[in-house]
Design a protein around this motif. Sequence first.
Motif, PDB file in Angstrom:
ATOM      1  N   ARG A  30       0.828  -1.202   0.000  1.00  0.00           N
ATOM      2  CA  ARG A  30       0.000   0.000   0.000  1.00  0.00           C
ATOM      3  C   ARG A  30       0.868   1.260   0.000  1.00  0.00           C
ATOM      4  NH1 ARG A  30       1.222  -1.691   4.792  1.00  0.00           N
ATOM      5  NH2 ARG A  30       1.393  -0.314   6.605  1.00  0.00           N
ATOM      6  N   ASP A  31       0.333   2.336  -0.563  1.00  0.00           N
ATOM      7  CA  ASP A  31       0.962   3.644  -0.438  1.00  0.00           C
ATOM      8  C   ASP A  31       0.611   4.232   0.924  1.00  0.00           C
ATOM      9  OD1 ASP A  31       2.041   3.563  -3.004  1.00  0.00           O
ATOM     10  OD2 ASP A  31       0.246   4.454  -3.909  1.00  0.00           O
ATOM     11  N   ALA A  32       1.462   5.113   1.416  1.00  0.00           N
ATOM     12  CA  ALA A  32       1.227   5.715   2.736  1.00  0.00           C
ATOM     13  C   ALA A  32      -0.097   6.464   2.785  1.00  0.00           C
ATOM     14  CB  ALA A  32       2.381   6.645   3.087  1.00  0.00           C
ATOM     15  N   ASP A  33      -0.487   7.065   1.661  1.00  0.00           N
ATOM     16  CA  ASP A  33      -1.745   7.811   1.631  1.00  0.00           C
ATOM     17  C   ASP A  33      -2.827   7.071   0.846  1.00  0.00           C
ATOM     18  OD1 ASP A  33      -0.568   8.018  -0.823  1.00  0.00           O
ATOM     19  OD2 ASP A  33      -0.898  10.179  -1.053  1.00  0.00           O
ATOM     20  N   GLY A  34      -2.653   5.764   0.621  1.00  0.00           N
ATOM     21  CA  GLY A  34      -3.652   4.973  -0.093  1.00  0.00           C
ATOM     22  C   GLY A  34      -4.885   4.740   0.750  1.00  0.00           C
ATOM     23  N   PRO A  35      -5.944   4.213   0.148  1.00  0.00           N
ATOM     24  CA  PRO A  35      -7.204   4.047   0.874  1.00  0.00           C
ATOM     25  C   PRO A  35      -7.116   2.986   1.961  1.00  0.00           C
ATOM     26  CG  PRO A  35      -7.329   2.992  -1.275  1.00  0.00           C
ATOM     27  CD  PRO A  35      -6.039   3.761  -1.251  1.00  0.00           C
ATOM     28  N   VAL A  36      -7.847   3.227   3.037  1.00  0.00           N
ATOM     29  CA  VAL A  36      -7.981   2.247   4.111  1.00  0.00           C
ATOM     30  C   VAL A  36      -9.030   1.225   3.685  1.00  0.00           C
ATOM     31  CG1 VAL A  36      -8.720   1.894   6.509  1.00  0.00           C
ATOM     32  CG2 VAL A  36      -7.347   3.907   5.884  1.00  0.00           C
ATOM     33  N   GLN A  56       4.796 -11.264   5.801  1.00  0.00           N
ATOM     34  CA  GLN A  56       4.765 -10.697   7.156  1.00  0.00           C
ATOM     35  C   GLN A  56       3.678  -9.637   7.228  1.00  0.00           C
ATOM     36  OE1 GLN A  56       6.761 -12.130   9.487  1.00  0.00           O
ATOM     37  NE2 GLN A  56       7.346 -13.476   7.783  1.00  0.00           N
ATOM     38  N   VAL A  57       2.427 -10.083   7.413  1.00  0.00           N
ATOM     39  CA  VAL A  57       1.285  -9.168   7.455  1.00  0.00           C
ATOM     40  C   VAL A  57       0.565  -9.332   8.787  1.00  0.00           C
ATOM     41  CG1 VAL A  57      -0.887  -8.475   6.370  1.00  0.00           C
ATOM     42  CG2 VAL A  57       1.001  -9.293   4.950  1.00  0.00           C
ATOM     43  N   GLU A  75      -0.903  -0.091  10.992  1.00  0.00           N
ATOM     44  CA  GLU A  75      -0.211  -1.099  11.787  1.00  0.00           C
ATOM     45  C   GLU A  75      -0.557  -2.533  11.398  1.00  0.00           C
ATOM     46  OE1 GLU A  75       2.126  -0.385  13.949  1.00  0.00           O
ATOM     47  OE2 GLU A  75       1.861   1.776  13.589  1.00  0.00           O
ATOM     48  N   ALA A  76      -1.781  -2.742  10.874  1.00  0.00           N
ATOM     49  CA  ALA A  76      -2.235  -4.112  10.594  1.00  0.00           C
ATOM     50  C   ALA A  76      -3.374  -4.082   9.591  1.00  0.00           C
ATOM     51  CB  ALA A  76      -2.693  -4.784  11.890  1.00  0.00           C
ATOM     52  N   LEU A  77      -3.606  -5.223   8.941  1.00  0.00           N
ATOM     53  CA  LEU A  77      -4.733  -5.374   8.025  1.00  0.00           C
ATOM     54  C   LEU A  77      -5.986  -5.691   8.837  1.00  0.00           C
ATOM     55  CD1 LEU A  77      -6.116  -5.757   5.285  1.00  0.00           C
ATOM     56  CD2 LEU A  77      -5.228  -8.099   5.243  1.00  0.00           C
ATOM     57  N   LEU A 320      -4.959  -3.478  -6.178  1.00  0.00           N
ATOM     58  CA  LEU A 320      -4.571  -2.138  -5.741  1.00  0.00           C
ATOM     59  C   LEU A 320      -5.258  -1.072  -6.591  1.00  0.00           C
ATOM     60  CD1 LEU A 320      -0.775  -2.792  -5.129  1.00  0.00           C
ATOM     61  CD2 LEU A 320      -2.404  -1.983  -3.402  1.00  0.00           C
ATOM     62  N   SER A 321      -5.349  -1.315  -7.894  1.00  0.00           N
ATOM     63  CA  SER A 321      -6.046  -0.371  -8.780  1.00  0.00           C
ATOM     64  C   SER A 321      -7.522  -0.311  -8.443  1.00  0.00           C
ATOM     65  CB  SER A 321      -5.852  -0.780 -10.243  1.00  0.00           C
ATOM     66  OG  SER A 321      -4.490  -0.711 -10.620  1.00  0.00           O
ATOM     67  N   ALA A 322      -8.131  -1.467  -8.158  1.00  0.00           N
ATOM     68  CA  ALA A 322      -9.556  -1.505  -7.813  1.00  0.00           C
ATOM     69  C   ALA A 322      -9.824  -0.761  -6.513  1.00  0.00           C
ATOM     70  CB  ALA A 322     -10.023  -2.952  -7.694  1.00  0.00           C
ATOM     71  N   LEU A 323      -8.946  -0.914  -5.534  1.00  0.00           N
ATOM     72  CA  LEU A 323      -9.099  -0.196  -4.263  1.00  0.00           C
ATOM     73  C   LEU A 323      -8.943   1.309  -4.480  1.00  0.00           C
ATOM     74  CD1 LEU A 323      -6.980  -2.659  -2.120  1.00  0.00           C
ATOM     75  CD2 LEU A 323      -9.412  -2.187  -1.731  1.00  0.00           C
ATOM     76  N   GLY A 324      -7.927   1.693  -5.241  1.00  0.00           N
ATOM     77  CA  GLY A 324      -7.710   3.114  -5.487  1.00  0.00           C
ATOM     78  C   GLY A 324      -8.853   3.759  -6.241  1.00  0.00           C
TER      79      GLY A 324
END
Length: 340
Positions: A30-36, A56-57, A75-77, A320-324
């Motif tokens: 994920r990007d730091a400013d990507g969607p939660v 490691q997730v 911090e976590a998924l 990732l594209s679908a989430l964004g």
Amino acid sequence: MATALPPLALTCGEPAGIGAEIALKAWSERDADGPVFLLIDQPARLARVAEQLGLQVPLATVAAPGEADRALFDEALPVLPVEAPIHGLPGQIDERDAAAVIESITRAVRLTQAGETAAVVTNPIRKQSLKNAGLAHPGHTEFLAELAGGGARSVMMLASPRLRVVPVTVHVPLAEVPRLLTEDEIVAVATATARALTSDFGIGAPRLAVLGLNPHAGEGGLLGTEEAAVIAPAVARLRAAGLDAFGPLPPDASFHAAARGRYDAAICMYHDQALLPLKTLDFDEGVNVTLNLPFVRTSPDHGTAIDIAGTGRANPQSLLSALGLAAQMAATRRRTVAAA
């Protein structure tokens, strides 16, 4: 100041497929400013998959979407547990898992309808398993329309950074397309597309390219009559309604770079006419979008990939594209509604 979106609701998808792997990787990459986002799945299963693949997730079980804020997500998924058991493992189909898949989709829709999540993002499903379980729909799109209620007429768009395409007929045999292709269907699909381009993509005056069905768009009737009998009258109706629609265009000359610059979406007559150019141009960044629903829904533009599930080879880029895109569409829809 804009209000932060709630988390996106990501469904588990087919447990025998790559859904768990790409969800775990999407959080890792994920990007730091990507969607939660939160994943509606089984935490113990995800932990097993992560361990198997050496990912490691860290996972955080949540009881409600409101717990999945930016601080937790960093911090976590976040995982919202499904109640139905999941039996299958990546690469190993278990028909009993259809109950968990259906539950995950249904909960994602209900949470989004209630405003607790911002949009629905669906991992790929195995249609045969759901059919065997009694689900009377050929795929996600039709099931989501039923869950939306109110007789919603869902429309499938495939979107990427370089192209948006919308098929008028979707999951039907090619031989059935001419019979199913009607003036009313073309008008309905194109109208829904134009509305979504404005409300969800922020395009004030959408341009719609309407493709022909036959080679060279029928060649004046020499290669087919559907263009003159059905498609051209539909385009005339769209233009009379104030839409910037043009065609029917020769399909083979409608997807090169210069042609793509003339329109915001291409209205295609059948499934492969739409999906072939998009997957050729942008396979990894293609996103499946369901239009004309009271909530935003996106999905990766690929299948369950059961053949590589559990090998660690799955690419999360389409997810990732679908989430964004889901986050962008949800934010745009909020602004459009507020402005109205």
